[in-house]
Enzyme design. Sequence first.
Site, PDB file in Angstrom:
ATOM      1  N   GLY A  36       0.825  -1.192   0.000  1.00  0.00           N
ATOM      2  CA  GLY A  36       0.000   0.000   0.000  1.00  0.00           C
ATOM      3  C   GLY A  36       0.865   1.251   0.000  1.00  0.00           C
ATOM      4  N   GLY A  59      -0.140  -4.553   0.847  1.00  0.00           N
ATOM      5  CA  GLY A  59      -1.393  -4.384   0.131  1.00  0.00           C
ATOM      6  C   GLY A  59      -1.555  -5.334  -1.038  1.00  0.00           C
ATOM      7  CD  GLU A  63       2.979  -5.556   6.307  1.00  0.00           C
ATOM      8  OE1 GLU A  63       2.482  -5.462   5.177  1.00  0.00           O
ATOM      9  OE2 GLU A  63       3.500  -6.624   6.743  1.00  0.00           O
ATOM     10  CG  ASP A 123      -2.448  -4.061   7.054  1.00  0.00           C
ATOM     11  OD1 ASP A 123      -1.451  -4.448   6.405  1.00  0.00           O
ATOM     12  OD2 ASP A 123      -3.043  -2.997   6.800  1.00  0.00           O
TER      13      ASP A 123
END
Length: 353
Positions: free
Chosen positions: A97, A145, A168, A176
Amino acid sequence: TSARLLTTQIRIFLSEFGGYLKAIRWFLMSSHVEAEVLLEKVGRAGVITMNRPKVLNALNLNMIRQIYPQLKKWESDSETDFVMIKGTGGKAFCAGGDVRAIAEDGKVGGPLPVVLFKEEYILNNAIGTYKKPYVAIIDGITMGGGVGLSVHGRFRVATEKTLFAMPETAIGLFPDVGGGYFLPRLRGKLGLFLALTGFRLKGRDVQRAGVATHFVESFNRPSDLTPDPVSPLRPFRLFSSSSVEGIIQNLKADGSDFAKKQAETLARMSPTSLKITFKQIQLGATLSLQDVFVMEYRLSQACMRGSDFYEGIRAVLVDKDHSPKWNPSTLEEVSDQSVDQCFDPLGEKDLKF
């Protein structure tokens, strides 16, 4: 050979949906310009092409807002048999992302951290519950992402160029986009290992790990390349512990080169992120996909309220000194209470489907 058998299997699968092998060859080799994401029909296939090759097809809010409604439209379209997603540029499916934009907006109190995480997770859930076959060609770098756009779909096709990771914890976040769902469902403690260390799986190992469902060699690969090296996958017994501190003790006590390297890796990560991630993986093992996204949205907003995410982005993507100053700076300083608070409900602001 096993490689030929896998190739045969994917060809058989594709033939069941109208013989789209030639279409896939074209998808992998074609390139587009202008739009950040292209949405088109090829025969009876809906095709999503992420088209930001200069930034390794990083996912932004504009792309999410184009992909989601089209997915829903194709889901109810009688003339669409399945959906396929790919990236352009030859280097990445989607490297993650647009976390730098999130950090920049979050620092000034902007709405992006609230809006993007919420809409991204809703898109990820739509993929995970899609009623038609969803095929992700994860050719090249697939992180963050990009994992959310692929791993929840019914079919994930890796190639020898696939590089999969959830890195992350190195930027003050947590794995996530549904990491709390699929990671604890990998065999043994492999998912926890990937979540805490950001270890990079390559090529066939992506399928061996259970992340990809199929493996095919990319169509433009020279035929004289040597086979993939022996898989580094192994039982991750050293990650069997009731705490992150316990894992680090296991690694230090083991003393092998592998253990030393993983201990050094964990020492560079955000202590807060490590503890949040550990609990995320524990809880996610028994939660539904939707409940995982609700949990992860709460965690995303907790990270936005903290300081490590902004410091991680500074160290990795802005100044690129790779010397983050985490706060707290040690695992011992991260209290159980502070971790538990990250999982607290957000009331009216909670993610809803």
